[in-house]
Design a protein around this motif. Sequence first.
Motif, PDB file in Angstrom:
ATOM      1  N   GLN A  78      39.892  37.074  49.299  1.00 27.09           N
ATOM      2  CA  GLN A  78      39.740  36.303  48.068  1.00 27.09           C
ATOM      3  C   GLN A  78      38.539  36.886  47.340  1.00 27.09           C
ATOM      4  O   GLN A  78      37.402  36.763  47.787  1.00 27.09           O
ATOM      5  CB  GLN A  78      39.537  34.810  48.367  1.00 27.09           C
ATOM      6  CG  GLN A  78      39.685  33.911  47.157  1.00 27.09           C
ATOM      7  CD  GLN A  78      41.131  33.740  46.701  1.00 27.09           C
ATOM      8  OE1 GLN A  78      42.051  34.163  47.402  1.00 27.09           O
ATOM      9  NE2 GLN A  78      41.340  33.155  45.542  1.00 27.09           N
ATOM     10  N   ASN A  79      38.791  37.531  46.220  1.00 28.74           N
ATOM     11  CA  ASN A  79      37.718  38.181  45.475  1.00 28.74           C
ATOM     12  C   ASN A  79      36.992  37.193  44.578  1.00 28.74           C
ATOM     13  O   ASN A  79      37.616  36.465  43.796  1.00 28.74           O
ATOM     14  CB  ASN A  79      38.278  39.319  44.615  1.00 28.74           C
ATOM     15  CG  ASN A  79      38.418  40.609  45.388  1.00 28.74           C
ATOM     16  OD1 ASN A  79      39.286  40.742  46.229  1.00 28.74           O
ATOM     17  ND2 ASN A  79      37.526  41.548  45.117  1.00 28.74           N
ATOM     18  N   ILE A  80      35.664  37.167  44.715  1.00 27.00           N
ATOM     19  CA  ILE A  80      34.823  36.374  43.823  1.00 27.00           C
ATOM     20  C   ILE A  80      34.199  37.328  42.812  1.00 27.00           C
ATOM     21  O   ILE A  80      33.640  38.356  43.182  1.00 27.00           O
ATOM     22  CB  ILE A  80      33.732  35.626  44.605  1.00 27.00           C
ATOM     23  CG1 ILE A  80      34.366  34.650  45.592  1.00 27.00           C
ATOM     24  CG2 ILE A  80      32.799  34.887  43.648  1.00 27.00           C
ATOM     25  CD1 ILE A  80      33.356  33.940  46.486  1.00 27.00           C
TER      26      ILE A  80
ATOM     27  N   ASN B 227      30.696  41.239  42.160  1.00 29.36           N
ATOM     28  CA  ASN B 227      29.802  40.084  42.289  1.00 29.36           C
ATOM     29  C   ASN B 227      28.495  40.446  42.990  1.00 29.36           C
ATOM     30  O   ASN B 227      27.966  39.695  43.817  1.00 29.36           O
ATOM     31  CB  ASN B 227      30.498  38.957  43.069  1.00 29.36           C
ATOM     32  CG  ASN B 227      29.763  37.636  42.936  1.00 29.36           C
ATOM     33  OD1 ASN B 227      29.161  37.352  41.909  1.00 29.36           O
ATOM     34  ND2 ASN B 227      29.797  36.836  43.983  1.00 29.36           N
TER      35      ASN B 227
ATOM     36  N   LYS C  47      31.229  32.058  38.075  1.00 28.30           N
ATOM     37  CA  LYS C  47      31.870  32.645  39.255  1.00 28.30           C
ATOM     38  C   LYS C  47      33.306  32.131  39.372  1.00 28.30           C
ATOM     39  O   LYS C  47      33.545  30.926  39.351  1.00 28.30           O
ATOM     40  CB  LYS C  47      31.091  32.317  40.525  1.00 28.30           C
ATOM     41  CG  LYS C  47      29.609  32.702  40.460  1.00 28.30           C
ATOM     42  CD  LYS C  47      29.397  34.187  40.210  1.00 28.30           C
ATOM     43  CE  LYS C  47      27.925  34.526  40.144  1.00 28.30           C
ATOM     44  NZ  LYS C  47      27.686  35.956  39.804  1.00 28.30           N
TER      45      LYS C  47
ATOM     46  N   SER D 193      37.272  33.008  41.452  1.00 29.38           N
ATOM     47  CA  SER D 193      37.872  33.682  42.615  1.00 29.38           C
ATOM     48  C   SER D 193      39.351  33.908  42.358  1.00 29.38           C
ATOM     49  O   SER D 193      40.005  33.141  41.635  1.00 29.38           O
ATOM     50  CB  SER D 193      37.672  32.855  43.886  1.00 29.38           C
ATOM     51  OG  SER D 193      38.356  31.623  43.788  1.00 29.38           O
ATOM     52  N   THR D 194      39.867  34.974  42.947  1.00 28.81           N
ATOM     53  CA  THR D 194      41.278  35.309  42.767  1.00 28.81           C
ATOM     54  C   THR D 194      41.720  36.233  43.888  1.00 28.81           C
ATOM     55  O   THR D 194      40.902  36.907  44.520  1.00 28.81           O
ATOM     56  CB  THR D 194      41.502  36.005  41.408  1.00 28.81           C
ATOM     57  OG1 THR D 194      42.889  36.226  41.209  1.00 28.81           O
ATOM     58  CG2 THR D 194      40.771  37.337  41.347  1.00 28.81           C
TER      59      THR D 194
END
Length: 720
Positions: free
Chosen positions: A152-154, A88, A188, A190-191
């Motif tokens: 938390q990856n965006i 990101n 965008k 998130s996961t």
Amino acid sequence: MLATEIIIDGILNPSEWGDTLENNINYQVAPQTFNTQKDNFTYRIVTTDQGIYLGLTANIKRTLRIRTQENDKTFSNDHFQIMLDMNNNSSESYVFGVNHQGNYFDGKYDVNSELNLDWNNQWQYEAKLNSDNWIAEIFIPWRSMTFSIKNQNIFGLYISRFDESTNGTYASSPTNERMNNFFQQFSKLSTSVVNESIFEFFPYISANRDIVENKNNVSLGADFFWQPTKNQRLSATINPDFGQVESDELIVNFSAIESFFSEKRPFFSDNQSLFDVTAPESLTVVHTPRVGGKSYYDDSYNSELNSALKYTYSHSNYDVGILSSFEESTNDRAGRDFLSLRAQKSFNANILGVSVNHINTPSIDRKAIVLSSDFHYKLSESSELNAGIIQSRIDLTLNNINDIGWWVTGSSDIDDQHSHEFSLFTYGEDLQLNDIGYVKRVNRKQFEYEYEYQTSNINSTYIRDVTIGFETELKTNFQNEKLPHLIGTGIEIVTHNEFEYQASFELLSSGFDDLITRSNNSLWLPSSYNIEFGVSSPEYLWGKYSTVLYLGTEGWKGKFYNINGSIEQQINDKLNVSVSVSQYNSDSWIEWDESNSIDEFNFTEQGIELNLDYQISDNQELRIKLAAIIGKAKNLSHYVIENNGLAKPQEKSDNFAFSENAFQLRYKYSLSKLTAFYLSYGFGGEYEDEIAKFGKRNLYKHAFKEKAAHNIFAKLRLSY
């Protein structure tokens, strides 16, 4: 519903996808109208800590085109493309493509708007064609990509579909690759991501029969890839060998500018984007085809790669990498060794990087250090700047050579229709980068500017969209010689029935050619012009055709023309054949002889290329490639260039003729996406006729008769 229950079979089973939201809003991004569309395609997304699932449905209005082609090539028929910006940071995305036939490609797309298909990894997909739509069901595991792990990856997501019924591209966001804010417009998501360790081992065995030398050779080697965490990757290779499976284009190059070839070895294409720093004049800080081959600065040197190691690490907004390679010793001479270091920091959409290269060439007692720093700055969503500085330090037995170069480039999209690009750079005359890098030419102080206007809002029953361009180029060298200035304009018209027409005009002022004599006296040449006309047909069910004509003046007001034509035909569902032919003729073709001597010729060059792709089954393919080039040169005069750049006539030199050819028959059996068995038969040769006594037909015959290389090659590459 658990996403782990989804079976990748090309069927969006409601019991698997459940009540997952179906998105049906698309934007037309090519032609660039950004008009909202409904139901051109729909998409569903499910993310887990293991990866991302995508269910894509493309609605169709007519029979779709069949194209037989190798995997890992871009498509010309109906297909989806998925782009993931995993960090990101608007600098790079992974790219995955699937067409309705079930072919795929994968690669990376960077901030310089370049799609690189050399990257490959494991992911799942299945395509299914129905009467009124086709479906692509895809699973991309996080483990297949390298990125920094957070709580938390965006990440950014962009989905596009090329719809062959309209010859248009539709996307999930109103943006396309031409725009400076392309990455910023990604959706965008998130996961959470599982931080797992991965180890992959790719051994190979190859056998080669050299018919010319009457020799046999068996080789063993392997590639290793270890990812201890998501933000680290260690790669190693021992005795890599891939060159005889993939063939380079046949190029006859008489110019002072070195031909550029892309990398085809898996080790060097894997996780390489951190080291990919580029600048004007095709400057590439690390050009890995240099490793394991000929030396640019030692004509007598030629070796093979023995081993190499690569390590990359990402943390937060920092990335670091190291690449080290060693060549085999040959003829009692030690091989070269290479070391490249790279570090960069990202902040928002901006990137600051530093690179260090060290190359040791024992055969000529040469040590080279190349230092560079580069900065990518996002001025706004529509404007960006790139700047860099580079220095080479060359340590030779008798002396040291140091020099620097720098560049500033920029681009701006004022709106959806107008775009501007410029570059300003200076490369010192003693700047030497080609130990491991690449640059077309140095000894340059240059400014370039390009403007483009594109519109699709045309009230016409015939024309769909128009693109108009303008460019100018001003340059000199460190001897302050007046080099030819360029000014040009062009237009491209696309019709509603999908024909493409293009025309352009370039004018070069009089000035010095400081390249032709390879650093001897520069040659003064009069002004010249170049006109281009081209037409490309639509993609029909049976294939397509195109032709382009160049004509103008060159040399001492001599006239030239260059015509190229190609046709591609899909014979049936499994067989695709393409043929291209070209002819170039010049009344004043100038070629370097030696020192300050040049020759003027009446020159003709012909070329033909044949490609045949046959899909035997889903995992078997047969490819045939044949290319041949011939040339004849009738000497008009011999000259010596004086210090003022004027050419003084001498006695005539001899005429000459030449021919070259390359042929490859290759069979490939794919065991999986990354493992395959190859069997190829190939030959290539060249012939020189110093008095040009043979006609064109005999030149072709002699090229095939004089085989400089003639091989039968087999290779098995496995994956563990």
